[in-house]
Enzyme design. Structure first.
Site, PDB file in Angstrom:
ATOM      1  N   CYS B  87       0.806  -1.243   0.127  1.00 36.84           N
ATOM      2  CA  CYS B  87       0.039  -0.097  -0.010  1.00 36.84           C
ATOM      3  C   CYS B  87       0.689   1.348   0.206  1.00 36.84           C
ATOM      4  O   CYS B  87       1.602   1.632  -0.933  1.00 36.84           O
ATOM      5  CB  CYS B  87      -1.155  -0.019   1.347  1.00 36.84           C
ATOM      6  SG  CYS B  87      -2.494   1.146   0.778  1.00 36.84           S
ATOM      7  N   HIS B 195      -3.582  -5.691   1.098  1.00 32.98           N
ATOM      8  CA  HIS B 195      -3.053  -5.747   2.430  1.00 32.98           C
ATOM      9  C   HIS B 195      -3.016  -7.446   2.534  1.00 32.98           C
ATOM     10  O   HIS B 195      -3.859  -7.559   3.549  1.00 32.98           O
ATOM     11  CB  HIS B 195      -3.664  -5.029   3.225  1.00 32.98           C
ATOM     12  CG  HIS B 195      -3.388  -3.554   3.254  1.00 32.98           C
ATOM     13  ND1 HIS B 195      -2.583  -2.923   4.106  1.00 32.98           N
ATOM     14  CD2 HIS B 195      -4.147  -2.575   2.883  1.00 32.98           C
ATOM     15  CE1 HIS B 195      -2.331  -1.637   3.678  1.00 32.98           C
ATOM     16  NE2 HIS B 195      -3.681  -1.436   2.991  1.00 32.98           N
ATOM     17  N   GLU B 197      -1.261  -8.928   4.993  1.00 37.63           N
ATOM     18  CA  GLU B 197      -1.071  -8.976   6.382  1.00 37.63           C
ATOM     19  C   GLU B 197      -2.626  -8.917   7.056  1.00 37.63           C
ATOM     20  O   GLU B 197      -2.792  -9.471   8.076  1.00 37.63           O
ATOM     21  CB  GLU B 197      -0.151  -7.932   6.933  1.00 37.63           C
ATOM     22  CG  GLU B 197      -0.736  -6.660   7.072  1.00 37.63           C
ATOM     23  CD  GLU B 197      -0.909  -5.861   5.958  1.00 37.63           C
ATOM     24  OE1 GLU B 197      -0.825  -6.348   4.697  1.00 37.63           O
ATOM     25  OE2 GLU B 197      -0.999  -4.399   5.987  1.00 37.63           O
TER      26      GLU B 197
END
Lengths: 87, 222
Positions: B87, B195, B197
């Site tokens: 990002c 993302h 994660e």
């Protein structure tokens, strides 16, 4: 010498401008039917002190290339004007 | 020794602990490295986490690029170390010249915060070695400036060298050619807007980010 500097940062030709096209699409609703080609940029103003105009211009050009613009998508137009001739 | 990941944090970064959590849940170790650090001591891989580095003033990544830690990141990348920008981290890596192109405001000027589907376009990268070629993964996006833009020459190069790593199934932001992630010529530096994660636990609605985080850990142990 001291110079007033205006840097106009604008998207390079051919790069899509979502802000410009959104503004353009809103205009007919306000009765502005003849406006086209809206492009949004930013204006950055500051003062530079240098021994002469070409030195000042070279420094500002370098600043534009390395920091104030992203050369992948943006161009800059630099306008220099003398504020005080003696530094 | 488990692979150790340095997670870069600038003032304004806000995804660093999500990355640490995901890395640790998959068997790696991780430590947050602040922007004024001049080394990445002991790192096997680097993640530049998402957020709003230095407030994103001027342009996202424009100021972060000059943080001291970025010299160490560039050196690590030049030696072939895996560097992943997620990002805002992707924006930082493009501004730093470690990845081609730029991230523009989303087409339609909407901040997009939603789960999206992505296709893994190559498994030859530090982010996708543990994924399957053509695999569809569901991973959230959360950005205003994720509209990937590059010159026609750069796009042709990315395609011919198989450097488009991830593509959106439904392009959410106007990115050229539906690009969600790209890698450098060495394939060790990868940037992506989604993302991974945030997609590493059932409670988050998807575990599809795991093969991507695992790839980072694998590439750090080679």
């Amino acid at each position: 010498m001291t110079f007033d500097v205006v840097v106009e940062v604008r998207l390079r030709p051919g790069i899509a401008d979502p802000q410009g096209s959104t503004i353009e699409r809103a205009l007919p609703a306000l009765g502005f039917d003849g406006v086209s080609g809206v492009r949004v940029g930013k204006s950055i103003r500051f003062t530079v002190t240098a021994i002469d105009e070409s030195t000042a211009r070279a420094e500002v050009d370098d600043l534009c290339h390395r920091f104030l613009t992203n050369p992948v998508i943006e161009d800059a137009e630099v306008i220099l004007s003398v504020v005080s001739p003696a530094s | 020794m488990p692979p150790h990941v340095a997670v870069v944090r600038f003032p304004g970064t806000n995804c660093e602990f999500d990355v640490v959590e995901a890395v640790e849940s998959l068997g790696g170790t991780a430590a947050v490295v602040f922007h004024d650090a001049d080394t990445l001591v002991g790192a096997d891989a680097v993640v530049v986490a998402g957020g709003f580095a230095h407030g994103d003033y001027l342009r996202p990544g424009a100021i972060a690029r000059f943080s001291p830690v970025m010299a160490a990141v560039a050196e690590f990348a030049a030696e072939g170390g895996p560097v992943i920008g997620i990002c805002n981290g992707f924006q930082v890596l493009t501004e730093a010249g470690l990845l081609p192109g730029a991230l523009q405001k989303n087409a339609g000027l909407k901040f997009r915060c939603e789960m999206v589907s992505l296709r893994v376009e190559t498994t030859d990268s530090a982010l996708t070695s543990a994924a399957d070629d053509g695999q569809i993964v569901r991973i959230p996006i959360n950005h205003f400036e994720g509209n990937y833009t590059c010159s026609n020459e750069t796009l042709a190069e990315l395609r011919s060298e198989d450097r488009v790593v991830l593509r959106y199934i439904d392009n959410p932001n106007g990115s050229v050619d539906g690009i969600a992630g790209v890698c450098n010529a060495g394939r060790n530096v990868v940037g992506l807007m989604p993302h991974p994660e945030r997609a590493c636990h059932e409670l988050l609605g998807s575990t599809d980010g795991r093969p991507l985080i695992t790839s980072i850990l694998d590439s750090g142990t080679v």
